[in-house]
Design a protein around this motif. Structure first.
Motif, PDB file in Angstrom:
ATOM      1  N   TYR A   8      -9.707  52.089  36.357  1.00 16.68           N
ATOM      2  CA  TYR A   8      -9.112  51.056  37.195  1.00 16.68           C
ATOM      3  C   TYR A   8     -10.192  50.215  37.873  1.00 16.68           C
ATOM      4  CZ  TYR A   8      -4.460  53.086  36.638  1.00 16.68           C
ATOM      5  OH  TYR A   8      -3.271  53.538  36.133  1.00 16.68           O
ATOM      6  N   PHE A  93       5.340  44.987  41.798  1.00 16.65           N
ATOM      7  CA  PHE A  93       3.962  45.008  42.262  1.00 16.65           C
ATOM      8  C   PHE A  93       3.916  45.154  43.780  1.00 16.65           C
ATOM      9  CE2 PHE A  93      -0.022  42.992  43.615  1.00 16.65           C
ATOM     10  CZ  PHE A  93      -0.930  43.715  42.858  1.00 16.65           C
ATOM     11  N   GLN A  96       4.731  48.574  44.847  1.00 11.59           N
ATOM     12  CA  GLN A  96       3.620  49.469  44.519  1.00 11.59           C
ATOM     13  C   GLN A  96       2.542  49.444  45.601  1.00 11.59           C
ATOM     14  OE1 GLN A  96       0.563  49.810  40.838  1.00 11.59           O
ATOM     15  NE2 GLN A  96       0.552  47.870  41.887  1.00 11.59           N
ATOM     16  N   ILE A  97       2.247  48.272  46.134  1.00 16.08           N
ATOM     17  CA  ILE A  97       1.139  48.147  47.080  1.00 16.08           C
ATOM     18  C   ILE A  97       1.542  48.327  48.535  1.00 16.08           C
ATOM     19  CG2 ILE A  97      -0.242  46.733  45.519  1.00 16.08           C
ATOM     20  CD1 ILE A  97       0.551  44.287  47.276  1.00 16.08           C
ATOM     21  N   ASP A 100       5.782  53.866  49.348  1.00 20.63           N
ATOM     22  CA  ASP A 100       5.669  55.084  48.541  1.00 20.63           C
ATOM     23  C   ASP A 100       6.887  55.256  47.643  1.00 20.63           C
ATOM     24  OD1 ASP A 100       3.208  55.908  49.574  1.00 20.63           O
ATOM     25  OD2 ASP A 100       4.151  56.792  51.331  1.00 20.63           O
ATOM     26  N   LEU A 105       5.589  52.864  37.093  1.00 25.41           N
ATOM     27  CA  LEU A 105       4.315  52.154  37.031  1.00 25.41           C
ATOM     28  C   LEU A 105       3.984  51.674  35.624  1.00 25.41           C
ATOM     29  CD1 LEU A 105       2.156  54.315  39.471  1.00 25.41           C
ATOM     30  CD2 LEU A 105       3.263  52.130  39.919  1.00 25.41           C
ATOM     31  N   LEU A 108       4.136  48.059  35.004  1.00 29.31           N
ATOM     32  CA  LEU A 108       3.080  47.231  35.583  1.00 29.31           C
ATOM     33  C   LEU A 108       1.838  47.143  34.704  1.00 29.31           C
ATOM     34  CD1 LEU A 108       3.345  48.311  39.314  1.00 29.31           C
ATOM     35  CD2 LEU A 108       4.017  46.125  38.322  1.00 29.31           C
ATOM     36  N   GLU A 112      -1.249  48.539  37.615  1.00 30.49           N
ATOM     37  CA  GLU A 112      -1.211  49.840  38.291  1.00 30.49           C
ATOM     38  C   GLU A 112      -2.554  50.136  38.966  1.00 30.49           C
ATOM     39  OE1 GLU A 112      -0.486  54.564  37.283  1.00 30.49           O
ATOM     40  OE2 GLU A 112      -0.065  53.073  35.731  1.00 30.49           O
ATOM     41  N   SER A 115      -2.555  50.442  42.710  1.00 34.44           N
ATOM     42  CA  SER A 115      -1.597  51.341  43.366  1.00 34.44           C
ATOM     43  C   SER A 115      -2.160  52.011  44.617  1.00 34.44           C
ATOM     44  CB  SER A 115      -1.079  52.391  42.384  1.00 34.44           C
ATOM     45  OG  SER A 115      -2.137  53.196  41.925  1.00 34.44           O
ATOM     46  N   ARG A 118      -2.385  50.502  48.954  1.00 34.29           N
ATOM     47  CA  ARG A 118      -1.501  50.683  50.125  1.00 34.29           C
ATOM     48  C   ARG A 118      -2.142  51.585  51.179  1.00 34.29           C
ATOM     49  NH1 ARG A 118       1.634  52.901  46.098  1.00 34.29           N
ATOM     50  NH2 ARG A 118       1.300  55.111  45.853  1.00 34.29           N
TER      51      ARG A 118
END
Length: 148
Positions: A8, A93, A96-97, A100, A105, A108, A112, A115, A118
């Motif tokens: 990532y 999206f 996701q950010i 919870d 995912l 996305l 992802e 992720s 957050r």
């Protein structure tokens, strides 16, 4: 998990150093400007709509690596989609950010990669600036977008 995190991180770094669709879309018939006053990120999103489809999408601007990479990845993800499909992707999206919530995912794809953002609330605005600006362009809203 470390291998996934490394992958990532690679994806984000690649999109920051070589952003996709980083240009002015000459045939754009919609655009919007976004600004994050906390860190100074600025983005201009250009969208060429053909009917209800996003024929082309591009961006210009300055910002941190996360903002630039997220916007680059967003342009790739929404190109060719309908306005409704792009809105659904925005919603996934954003969930996701910011939450919870249990979301799929897989829908996305590489998005992802964000992720874990957050866990860093101050960075959520960086990663979502391009997305909010895209939504404004799709809605043909002529107000500048601010993350404040």
């Amino acid at each position: 998990m470390s291998d996934l995190t490394d992958l990532y991180q690679e994806i984000v770094l690649d999109h920051n150093s070589k952003p996709r669709n980083f240009r002015k879309a000459e045939q754009a018939n919609r655009s919007a400007e976004g600004f994050n006053p906390i860190c100074g990120d600025r983005v201009l999103i250009y969208v060429e709509m053909e009917g209800d489809k996003i024929k082309d999408v591009a961006f210009q601007g300055t910002g941190c690596a996360i903002s630039r990479a997220s916007t680059s990845m967003m342009t790739e993800a929404v190109k060719g989609k309908s306005k409704a499909e792009a809105q659904r992707l925005f919603d996934l999206f954003h969930r996701q950010i910011t939450s919870d919530d249990d979301i799929d995912l897989d829908e996305l794809g590489d998005l992802e990669a964000f992720s874990g953002i957050r866990d860093y609330p101050s960075r959520v605005k960086c990663v979502s600036l391009g997305w909010h600006t895209l939504r404004s362009a799709l809605d043909d809203d002529h107000e500048a977008v601010s993350t404040e």
